[in-house]
Write an enzyme that holds these catalytic residues in place. Structure first.
Site, PDB file in Angstrom:
ATOM      1  N   GLY A 292      37.951  40.235  -9.098  1.00  0.00           N
ATOM      2  CA  GLY A 292      36.847  39.781  -9.944  1.00  0.00           C
ATOM      3  C   GLY A 292      36.947  38.306 -10.252  1.00  0.00           C
ATOM      4  O   GLY A 292      38.043  37.770 -10.455  1.00  0.00           O
TER       5      GLY A 292
ATOM      6  N   ASP B 288      47.849  43.109   5.841  1.00  0.00           N
ATOM      7  CA  ASP B 288      47.223  43.174   7.170  1.00  0.00           C
ATOM      8  C   ASP B 288      47.755  42.100   8.117  1.00  0.00           C
ATOM      9  O   ASP B 288      47.411  42.106   9.302  1.00  0.00           O
ATOM     10  CB  ASP B 288      45.702  42.990   7.055  1.00  0.00           C
ATOM     11  CG  ASP B 288      45.026  44.144   6.330  1.00  0.00           C
ATOM     12  OD1 ASP B 288      45.691  45.171   6.127  1.00  0.00           O
ATOM     13  OD2 ASP B 288      43.841  43.999   5.976  1.00  0.00           O
TER      14      ASP B 288
ATOM     15  N   GLY C 273      44.136  47.618   7.695  1.00  0.00           N
ATOM     16  CA  GLY C 273      43.635  46.707   8.728  1.00  0.00           C
ATOM     17  C   GLY C 273      42.127  46.633   8.664  1.00  0.00           C
ATOM     18  O   GLY C 273      41.434  47.251   9.464  1.00  0.00           O
TER      19      GLY C 273
END
Ligand code: ATP
Ligand code: MG
Length: 439
Positions: free
Chosen positions: A155, A210, A254
């Site tokens: 946020g 990732d 991913g």
């Protein structure tokens, strides 16, 4: 990427002697210090260098090396430090926090360290619990658990308000541990600091489970993450082998980059198909995944599909939903895929035992393995050395296995992806024996 792109900003002249001088005084030489004019070459093969054409040695792109400096910008006795963790969880966050605190406290003698709570919300008064004091005794055992002791959040927060708060609290250095979004936020804070003519350093330790942040080498926690994912693939293998026409779908992290899928599949050679966002495929048709899957099940009796969460998004309607930080929420491809597999076997009156594995939150929450712990510690130490020497608007990374400083903007400009023509994907093809193309 030019030499100019890789220039790291500094708050000003470094005037204070590093207290580490004492620490390394026993050494015959002071080789331990990084020479301020030393550089780490970006290109590590002659071919890469030659591709740059006709450039002089002075223009060759290079990184600023990480490591302790003889002279510091900040006087350790009066320096106040803030630490914040933002974005999704990743193994190793607590290791980084611990190492930042220990390096600052024990080696630099910086004793005034606070941890902002729940991401950037913690930098906005009233939006999160008050900061906590971080001491060596507090951080001693935090790395035994996954997650982050400081909490995290998403946020948008007002950059001006965050800088007001840093000033009000007298923070000289802010360490940001977080992903691409957090680093954009860190850059915005550094820009606002410059705009106001303040001397507050902002140094990032990039986090991405990732492994999709470019230039930094492998990201911390990545190795732990794929090792954990490999356990689920192994479990899937065991399950499907015990069933009649067993098919296992293992969904791993991913969103845009399939590194976890590739490495976790390579770890045990238990996968028959690896599906990643970078390599498009179709379901139907002779070469499509469904036909290839049927073939594999017929030949071997079972099959395991490792699915990166962002793979196959072009095969389902695009999702318009976004999270609190504005990142697009992905469509539910794994559910769609399972339905299609079930339909395909049903249409042919073939039996099917379909199993679904979703280790996502388990992967995120585990503590770092020893190799990642070491890496987190060393990254954090490099971040402290950089910040104390006055570097700002930068992240630490380990390109080419050398600790280095990188301007934040260079690592947020683009995102790192598995190269479908590269050697990693080739290894996956070799390991799974899946068709080169499923289209
Ligand atoms: P992950 O990718 O693992 O989820 P992340 O750091 O990318 O981690 P985000 O939720 O995208 O996670 O961003 C973290 C924080 O950074 C959020 O509070 C977000 O509002 C803030 N942020 C992102 N971009 C900017 C920006 N350009 N300026 C200021 N703040 C930003
Ligand atoms: Mg992100």
């Amino acid at each position: 990427m030019t030499l100019q792109d890789l220039q790291v900003r500094t708050l000003g002249e470094a005037r204070f002697d590093s207290p580490l001088a004492e620490y390394v005084a026993d050494r015959a030489t002071n080789a331990y210090y990084v020479a301020e004019d030393d550089r780490v070459l970006v290109d590590d093969t002659i071919t890469l260098l030659q591709r740059r054409g006709d450039i002089t040695l002075a223009e060759v792109p290079s990184y600023e090396p990480g490591g302790p400096r003889r002279k510091l910008f900040f006087d350790p006795a009066t320096t106040k430090v803030g630490i914040v963790t933002c974005g999704g969880l990743c193994p190793g966050l607590n290791d980084v926090i611990r190492a930042l605190v220990l390096e600052l406290f024990e080696h630099y003698g910086v004793t005034d360290i606070i941890g902002f709570r729940n991401g950037y919300a913690g930098l906005v008064p009233g939006a999160a619990p008050d900061p906590i004091e971080l001491t060596p005794s507090f951080v001693k055992t935090i790395a035994e658990r996954g997650g982050t002791v400081l909490g995290s959040s998403r946020g948008n927060q007002d950059v001006g308000v965050m800088v007001d708060n840093l000033v009000a609290r007298g923070v000289d250095i802010l360490f940001v541990i977080g992903g691409d979004g957090s680093m954009r936020g860190a850059h915005a804070i550094a820009e606002e600091v410059t705009h106001r003519g303040l001397e507050i350093g902002v140094v990032g330790v990039p986090k991405t489970i990732d492994n999709d942040i470019p230039l930094i080498g492998t990201s911390f926690g990545f190795q732990t993450a794929y090792a954990k994912a490999a356990e689920s693939i192994k479990a899937a293998r065991v399950e499907v082998e015990a069933a009649i026409n067993g098919v296992g779908v293992v969904k791993v992290m991913g969103r845009h980059a399939g590194f976890v899928a590739c490495y976790s599949a390579l770890a045990n050679h238990d996968a028959d198909f690896v599906l990643i966002p970078e390599v498009p495929f179709t379901l139907e048709g002779e070469n499509g995944l469904l036909a290839q899957l049927r073939k594999r099940v017929r030949e071997r009796g079972s099959a395991v599909i490792v699915l990166a969460e962002g793979a196959g998004q072009d095969l389902i309607p695009a999702s318009r939903r976004t999270d609190a930080s504005g990142n697009q929420i992905l469509g539910h491809f794994s559910g769609f895929l399972r339905a299609q597999i079930a339909r395909d076997f049903r249409n042919r009156d073939e039996p099917l035992t379909l199993r679904h594995f979703d280790p996502g939150y388990i992967i995120r929450s585990v503590p770092a393995d020893p190799a990642d712990s070491v890496y987190c510690t060393r990254l954090a130490q490099a971040a402290v050395h950089a910040a104390m020497a006055g570097r700002t608007d930068m992240v630490v990374g380990r390109p080419r296995h050398r600790f280095a400083h990188l301007p934040i903007q260079e690592v947020t400009k683009r995102s790192q992806r598995v190269n479908p023509d590269g050697d990693l994907w080739l290894s996956v093809m070799e390991s799974t024996a899946q068709p080169i193309t499923m289209r």
